[in-house]
Scaffold this active site. Structure first.
Site, PDB file in Angstrom:
ATOM      1  N   ASP A 135       0.774  -1.068   0.103  1.00 41.52           N
ATOM      2  CA  ASP A 135       0.094   0.094   0.208  1.00 41.52           C
ATOM      3  C   ASP A 135       0.979   1.301   0.049  1.00 41.52           C
ATOM      4  OD1 ASP A 135      -2.045   1.826   0.458  1.00 41.52           O
ATOM      5  OD2 ASP A 135      -2.992   0.148   1.468  1.00 41.52           O
ATOM      6  N   ASP A 195      -2.943   4.653  -2.316  1.00 42.13           N
ATOM      7  CA  ASP A 195      -3.979   5.271  -1.356  1.00 42.13           C
ATOM      8  C   ASP A 195      -4.270   6.670  -2.042  1.00 42.13           C
ATOM      9  OD1 ASP A 195      -5.425   4.971   1.166  1.00 42.13           O
ATOM     10  OD2 ASP A 195      -4.420   6.993   1.670  1.00 42.13           O
ATOM     11  N   GLU A 211      -6.608   3.774  -5.579  1.00 44.09           N
ATOM     12  CA  GLU A 211      -7.982   4.116  -4.979  1.00 44.09           C
ATOM     13  C   GLU A 211      -8.505   5.577  -5.463  1.00 44.09           C
ATOM     14  OE1 GLU A 211      -9.751   4.605  -0.575  1.00 44.09           O
ATOM     15  OE2 GLU A 211      -7.927   5.520  -0.874  1.00 44.09           O
ATOM     16  N   HIS A 228     -11.436  -2.412   4.309  1.00 46.16           N
ATOM     17  CA  HIS A 228     -11.144  -2.044   5.818  1.00 46.16           C
ATOM     18  C   HIS A 228     -11.688  -0.784   5.732  1.00 46.16           C
ATOM     19  CE1 HIS A 228      -8.352   0.137   3.329  1.00 46.16           C
ATOM     20  NE2 HIS A 228      -7.973   1.012   4.415  1.00 46.16           N
ATOM     21  N   ASP A 229     -12.424  -0.041   4.969  1.00 41.03           N
ATOM     22  CA  ASP A 229     -13.115   1.225   5.234  1.00 41.03           C
ATOM     23  C   ASP A 229     -14.486   1.037   5.142  1.00 41.03           C
ATOM     24  OD1 ASP A 229     -10.739   2.584   5.260  1.00 41.03           O
ATOM     25  OD2 ASP A 229     -10.744   3.115   3.013  1.00 41.03           O
TER      26      ASP A 229
HETATM   27  O1  ISL Z   1     -14.099   9.386  -0.031  1.00 42.85           O
HETATM   28  C1  ISL Z   1     -14.412   8.465   0.365  1.00 42.85           C
HETATM   29  C2  ISL Z   1     -15.587   7.680  -0.082  1.00 42.85           C
HETATM   30  O2  ISL Z   1     -16.389   8.456  -1.128  1.00 42.85           O
HETATM   31  C3  ISL Z   1     -13.753   7.774   1.435  1.00 42.85           C
HETATM   32  O3  ISL Z   1     -13.896   6.567   1.817  1.00 42.85           O
HETATM   33  C4  ISL Z   1     -11.953   7.944   1.201  1.00 42.85           C
HETATM   34  O4  ISL Z   1     -12.052   7.634   0.001  1.00 42.85           O
HETATM   35  C5  ISL Z   1     -11.327   7.027   2.306  1.00 42.85           C
HETATM   36  O5  ISL Z   1     -11.447   7.305   3.508  1.00 42.85           O
HETATM   37  C6  ISL Z   1      -9.980   6.905   1.838  1.00 42.85           C
HETATM   38  O6  ISL Z   1      -9.423   5.887   2.180  1.00 42.85           O
HETATM   39  C7  ISL Z   1      -7.718   5.637   2.295  1.00 42.85           C
HETATM   40  O7  ISL Z   1      -7.188   6.622   2.835  1.00 42.85           O
HETATM   41  C8  ISL Z   1      -7.415   6.976   4.174  1.00 42.85           C
HETATM   42  C9  ISL Z   1      -7.583   5.946   5.153  1.00 42.85           C
HETATM   43  O8  ISL Z   1      -7.829   6.351   6.491  1.00 42.85           O
HETATM   44  C10 ISL Z   1      -8.406   4.819   4.547  1.00 42.85           C
HETATM   45  O9  ISL Z   1      -8.275   3.660   5.400  1.00 42.85           O
HETATM   46  C11 ISL Z   1      -7.801   4.529   2.999  1.00 42.85           C
HETATM   47  O10 ISL Z   1      -8.368   3.363   2.593  1.00 42.85           O
HETATM   48  C12 ISL Z   1      -6.321   7.968   4.433  1.00 42.85           C
HETATM   49  O11 ISL Z   1      -4.836   7.683   4.285  1.00 42.85           O
END
Ligand code: ISL
Length: 527
Positions: free
Chosen positions: A102, A204, A272, A334-335
């Site tokens: 990642d 990310d 992402e 995980h989100d």
């Molecule tokens: O924008 C979103 C959905 O429309 C959010 O979910 C956002 O994209 C997401 O929180 C981003 O996630 C990633 O980066 C974050 C981290 O906390 C997450 O775990 C990771 O997957 C910051 O690095």
């Protein structure tokens, strides 16, 4: 017959996301680690996936559980060290699996030496590696931007009299990708891991990495209401998805391709990216100047669970892809909330069939293969900083980050001590060992689906054609020049009359499929 070029693994294969804190603890601190992952590789092999993506394993104060990186080329001591990493990578490769790390380019931890240096004085050589601005003319933050975790995106630094930008926590300052030295340093980070042999990266929040010049205010979102995150008060027009970020993605890709060409082993980039289809598709780049191989497609996470909605979603997504763009699908992370918590166990089986039979590379999240569902985290055990900052709107991410339950021993075989997050409440019956011995389990369904997918080139690489079906049923064909498979998914809990013909290959329900019918909650693949 003309020989077909062999498709690269990332098109054929299935990616399995491991959340390292919650996979397997090997040193009795209640948190998973690299040696633990190595110990559990047999599970990954038995499952039948092709690649592992590891959420961040780098040194981190863990304010955002690893997404706050304090050293891009080290290993967090809680997880192990570089030697443990090399052992894990070798063990993964020895089993014929690939490893993706990642990469977190948008922000570092505020404990990263780069930021410590940057904030030390306005004249620091690294000042411009982050995004520093004077207060607005009348005082206060430079613009109206809101952090994804709530509150202003700007943090005041009294010592140097300026604000710095953070799209997430204040302890996650945004890096300045317009600075050539920062860019070069980050390219060296990618080289460091490529040189060690990693097969690619999940990147990310890739669409965040460049902000509009001049930092204009973001427009107000008329659709905002207090039930959703504060971030959504504004449309992130100027803070995300800037054209310059695409050029950087193309640079990442050129580097990955350079390594691929040098070693004959393709290196893969997954971005992402949360954006509507038209803007999302641009992250593939062009055939001549490609960007990421797979811009993560999260639509299955965001959609309502309804056949008509899914049909439109699939059609629109497929139609949005550029000719050279290979699709991909994600159903958990995980989100995101657990799929089994969203749709229930019976439909989670249908969802598994959907994920593994759509055209494109699936990403499967640890724990979904045993159908972990709703986990209520008691208030005193909440750890997710986003949830802690914006309680009460149901966005908690801890419920998807609970430890893997492996067996019926104390703490489910995850750890010798109380884990950092609670286990799923039904762990004594819902764990890998119990499901391994149960022919009707989610785990065995996942294994069967993955086996079938590997056996059937039409599922891995064939075309997809959506087929008309009765209300409540999502139906499509997967075809190549040798084979035609029909996938029928009953998205309801009632039996639906449907005249299917052919040889049933796999059902999400036990017992023989019933001619003329899709049983309640049944997904069926017919040859
Ligand atoms: O924008 C979103 C959905 O429309 C959010 O979910 C956002 O994209 C997401 O929180 C981003 O996630 C990633 O980066 C974050 C981290 O906390 C997450 O775990 C990771 O997957 C910051 O690095």
């Amino acid at each position: 017959m003309t020989a077909r070029p062999v498709a690269p693994w990332w098109k054929r294969g299935v990616i399995y996301q491991i959340y390292p804190r919650s996979f397997q603890d090997s040193n009795g601190d209640g948190v998973g680690d690299l040696a633990g992952i190595e110990r559990r590789l047999d599970h990954v092999v038995a499952l039948g996936v092709d690649a592992i993506w590891l959420s961040p394993i780098f040194p981190s104060p863990m304010a955002d559980f690893g997404y706050d990186v304090a050293d891009y080329t080290g290993i967090e001591p809680m997880f192990g060290d570089l030697a443990a990493f090399d052992r894990l990578l070798a063990a993964i490769h020895a089993r014929g699996l690939k490893l993706l790390l990642d990469f977190v380019p948008n922000h570092s931890s505020d404990r990263h030496p780069w930021f410590i240096e940057s904030r030390s004085s306005r004249s620091s050589p690294k000042r411009d590696w982050y995004i520093w601005r004077d207060p607005a003319p009348g005082g206060g933050p430079p613009n109206n931007w809101i952090s994804d975790f709530g509150g202003s995106s700007w943090e005041w630094d009294a010592a140097t009299g300026q604000y710095y930008l953070h799209a997430f926590l204040a302890s996650q300052p945004d890096l300045n990708w317009r600075n050539p030295q920062l860019r070069a340093a980050m390219m060296r980070v990618l080289r460091f891991w490529f040189d060690r042999g990693v097969d690619g990266f999940r990147i990310d929040v890739l669409w965040h990495i460049v902000k509009a010049e001049g930092f204009p205010d973001n427009p107000v979102n008329p659709a905002w209401h207090p039930g959703i995150t504060e971030r959504d008060r504004l449309i992130q027009l100027h803070s995300t998805d800037q054209i310059e970020a695409h050029a950087i993605a193309a640079e990442f890709r050129a580097l990955a391709d350079e390594y691929g060409a040098k070693t004959g082993d393709e290196r893969v980039l997954i971005g992402e990216i949360f954006l509507p289809n038209d803007r999302h598709a641009r992250w593939y780049g062009t055939l001549e100047r490609p960007q990421v191989h797979l811009p993560f497609n999260f639509q299955l996470i965001e959609t309502g669970w309804d056949a008509a909605l899914l049909r439109r979603l699939i059609a629109d997504y497929e139609a949005s892809l550029p000719a050279h763009g290979w699709p991909n699908w994600v159903i958990g992370s995980h989100d995101a909330p657990r799929i089994a918590a969203r749709v229930g166990e019976a439909q989670a089986r249908v969802a598994a069939m959907l994920l593994l039979t759509l055209r494109g590379t699936p990403t499967l999240y640890q724990g979904d293969e045993i159908g972990i569902g709703e986990v209520v985290i008691p208030p005193d055990r909440v750890r997710d900083p986003q949830d802690l900052r914006q309680p009460g709107i149901g966005i908690g991410r801890d419920r998807s980050r609970t430890p893997m339950p492996w067996d019926t021993t104390r703490f489910a075989g995850f750890s010798a001590v109380e884990p950092w997050l609670p286990l799923n409440p039904d762990w004594p019956t819902r764990n890998v060992t119990v499901q391994d011995g149960d022919p009707g389990s989610m785990l065995l369904l996942y294994r069967a689906l993955l086996r079938l997918r590997r056996r059937e080139a039409a599922l891995e690489l064939g075309d997809i054609v959506l087929v008309d079906a009765p209300d409540g049923v999502l139906a499509y064909r997967r075809t190549d020049d040798r084979r035609q498979l029909l996938v029928l998914l009953n998205l309801t809990s009632q039996a639906i009359g449907l005249d299917w013909h052919g040889v049933p290959l796999l059902s999400t329900r036990d017992g023989a499929p019933v001619p003329g019918t899709l049983r309640a909650d049944e997904g069926l693949i017919v040859a």
